[in-house]
Every structure is written in C-alpha cells, then in structure tokens.
Design a protein around this motif. Sequence first.
Motif, PDB file in Angstrom:
ATOM      1  N   THR A  24       1.990  17.041 -12.950  1.00 42.88           N
ATOM      2  CA  THR A  24       0.592  16.639 -12.780  1.00 42.88           C
ATOM      3  C   THR A  24       0.354  16.138 -11.361  1.00 42.88           C
ATOM      4  N   THR A  25       1.276  15.351 -10.849  1.00 45.11           N
ATOM      5  CA  THR A  25       1.153  14.826  -9.493  1.00 45.11           C
ATOM      6  C   THR A  25       1.125  15.959  -8.467  1.00 45.11           C
ATOM      7  N   LEU A  26       1.979  16.953  -8.644  1.00 40.89           N
ATOM      8  CA  LEU A  26       1.975  18.094  -7.727  1.00 40.89           C
ATOM      9  C   LEU A  26       0.624  18.808  -7.750  1.00 40.89           C
ATOM     10  N   GLY A  27       0.067  18.969  -8.953  1.00 40.49           N
ATOM     11  CA  GLY A  27      -1.259  19.583  -9.065  1.00 40.49           C
ATOM     12  C   GLY A  27      -2.326  18.752  -8.380  1.00 40.49           C
ATOM     13  N   ASN A  28      -2.216  17.428  -8.497  1.00 38.52           N
ATOM     14  CA  ASN A  28      -3.182  16.537  -7.836  1.00 38.52           C
ATOM     15  C   ASN A  28      -3.066  16.626  -6.312  1.00 38.52           C
ATOM     16  N   ILE A  29      -1.836  16.719  -5.828  1.00 38.92           N
ATOM     17  CA  ILE A  29      -1.640  16.880  -4.384  1.00 38.92           C
ATOM     18  C   ILE A  29      -2.271  18.201  -3.934  1.00 38.92           C
ATOM     19  N   SER A  31      -4.756  19.747  -5.299  1.00 38.07           N
ATOM     20  CA  SER A  31      -6.215  19.589  -5.322  1.00 38.07           C
ATOM     21  C   SER A  31      -6.707  18.878  -4.064  1.00 38.07           C
ATOM     22  N   CYS A  32      -5.979  17.839  -3.651  1.00 41.21           N
ATOM     23  CA  CYS A  32      -6.343  17.132  -2.414  1.00 41.21           C
ATOM     24  C   CYS A  32      -6.243  18.079  -1.221  1.00 41.21           C
ATOM     25  N   MET A  33      -5.165  18.853  -1.169  1.00 42.94           N
ATOM     26  CA  MET A  33      -4.979  19.802  -0.071  1.00 42.94           C
ATOM     27  C   MET A  33      -6.123  20.820  -0.044  1.00 42.94           C
ATOM     28  N   LEU A  34      -6.507  21.304  -1.212  1.00 42.72           N
ATOM     29  CA  LEU A  34      -7.594  22.285  -1.281  1.00 42.72           C
ATOM     30  C   LEU A  34      -8.902  21.667  -0.804  1.00 42.72           C
ATOM     31  N   GLY A  37      -9.182  21.550   2.776  1.00 41.41           N
ATOM     32  CA  GLY A  37      -9.259  22.850   3.430  1.00 41.41           C
ATOM     33  C   GLY A  37      -7.917  23.466   3.761  1.00 41.41           C
ATOM     34  N   ASN A  38      -6.851  22.868   3.253  1.00 46.96           N
ATOM     35  CA  ASN A  38      -5.510  23.398   3.500  1.00 46.96           C
ATOM     36  C   ASN A  38      -5.088  24.233   2.290  1.00 46.96           C
ATOM     37  N   SER A  39      -5.664  25.426   2.194  1.00 48.86           N
ATOM     38  CA  SER A  39      -5.485  26.234   0.985  1.00 48.86           C
ATOM     39  C   SER A  39      -4.056  26.755   0.820  1.00 48.86           C
ATOM     40  N   ASP A  40      -3.361  27.052   1.927  1.00 50.47           N
ATOM     41  CA  ASP A  40      -1.985  27.545   1.802  1.00 50.47           C
ATOM     42  C   ASP A  40      -1.071  26.492   1.181  1.00 50.47           C
ATOM     43  N   GLU A  41      -1.198  25.256   1.655  1.00 50.06           N
ATOM     44  CA  GLU A  41      -0.399  24.159   1.084  1.00 50.06           C
ATOM     45  C   GLU A  41      -0.803  23.913  -0.370  1.00 50.06           C
ATOM     46  N   ALA A  42      -2.103  23.953  -0.638  1.00 49.52           N
ATOM     47  CA  ALA A  42      -2.589  23.750  -2.002  1.00 49.52           C
ATOM     48  C   ALA A  42      -1.958  24.768  -2.946  1.00 49.52           C
ATOM     49  N   PHE A  43      -1.930  26.031  -2.524  1.00 49.63           N
ATOM     50  CA  PHE A  43      -1.359  27.098  -3.346  1.00 49.63           C
ATOM     51  C   PHE A  43       0.091  26.799  -3.697  1.00 49.63           C
ATOM     52  N   LYS A  44       0.880  26.337  -2.713  1.00 49.91           N
ATOM     53  CA  LYS A  44       2.293  26.021  -2.962  1.00 49.91           C
ATOM     54  C   LYS A  44       2.429  24.928  -4.025  1.00 49.91           C
ATOM     55  N   TYR A  45       1.620  23.879  -3.912  1.00 50.33           N
ATOM     56  CA  TYR A  45       1.693  22.783  -4.887  1.00 50.33           C
ATOM     57  C   TYR A  45       1.236  23.250  -6.271  1.00 50.33           C
ATOM     58  N   ASN A  68      -6.828  25.271 -11.378  1.00 51.24           N
ATOM     59  CA  ASN A  68      -6.665  24.990  -9.956  1.00 51.24           C
ATOM     60  C   ASN A  68      -6.436  26.266  -9.146  1.00 51.24           C
ATOM     61  N   LEU A  69      -5.666  27.192  -9.708  1.00 56.53           N
ATOM     62  CA  LEU A  69      -5.468  28.464  -9.016  1.00 56.53           C
ATOM     63  C   LEU A  69      -6.778  29.243  -8.940  1.00 56.53           C
TER      64      LEU A  69
END
Length: 188
Positions: A24-29, A31-34, A37-45, A68-69
């Motif tokens: 859940t925490t990884l998904g929240n991170i 979401s914050c990244m997305l 505007g950091n979509s590449d990092e968001a995708f990894k999380y 989220n995806l």
Amino acid sequence: YDIDYYLRSMEASPVKGIDKNNATTLGNIGSCMLDLGNSDEAFKYFMESLEMNLDLGYKRGTANQYRNLGRYYDAIGDYSSAIEYALKAYEIHSQLGRLESLKELTEFLSELYSHQGMYREALEYSRLFKSISDSIFNIEKMKSIAQIETDYLQQKEEEIHTLKDQKKHLLNLLTGIGMLLVIIVVFL
C-alpha cells in the motif's frame, strides 16, 4: 507531498519485503510521484505494489493498483490502456462490493471513454456513477436515520432511568418522613 513519510514508514515497518502495508505504501508513493508529474517513477512504484498485492492475493490492493495504473496511462495519454486497467479495477471492486471505489471508477471510466470518443460507453458509466452515488447517499441517509433513532431511544431510556431514580428517591424521602412522624408520635 508525504513521500518522505512513506519511505520512513517502510523503513520502520516490522515486516520487510512482501507485506500489505508495504504494498500500500509503495502505491501511495507512486500516487505522489504521479501527482508531481514524475510518471516514470510512479509506474515503477505501481508495478512493484501490484506484484506484491498479486503475490499476497490481496484483491483490494490489486484493484487499487490497477486503478493507479489506469491513472498513469491516462496521464500519459494512453486512454485504451487506461480503460483496460480501470476495467480490471472495476471488476475486482464489484466483486468486493466497494461502492466508494466503484463510484470513483465509474466517473473515471466515463471520462476515459469520452476522451476516446466512445460516447455510448461514457454515458453508460456516467449513469452507473449516478446510480452508485444515489445508492451511497441512500445508505448514508439510512445510517443517519438509524443513528437518530438510536440516539432518541437512548435518550428516552436515560429519561426513564432518571424518572425511576427520582421516584425511588421520593419514595425513600416519604418513607423517611413517615418514620420520623411515627417516631415523633410515639415519643409524644
């Protein structure tokens, strides 16, 4: 954003690796990244969280990462992939009966279909959104009415106990006065 707090919570987690809270925490991170505007990092999380949730068999977490995806693909303009993931999330949340999540997803799907020019589907999900919103409103209204009834019954019960206590107190007082009068009459 709370990315630092999320990272600290993962470091402080008593369970390392695959865990619902870590997923859940990884998904929240992500979401914050997305949102930043950091979509590449968001995708990894999102992918790491999805893999954990799938390994755990945690359906709610899996559905949240599919959503989220969908948001990720929407952000990069790949609406067909966004729809695909949003539909996966919708299916799981339907099975789980999670109305709030379904409400959010139907609105999201309506917007995605509209972006694709698929107006019939957009209208269908818009209607579903309205129906689910009405259901949630009715459930909340019923809960509110039930709470009012419970509060009213509790208040009445408290009043009855207060009256019983007052009656008992009055009876004791009258008994005491009666005994005092008897003692005075006997004494006289």
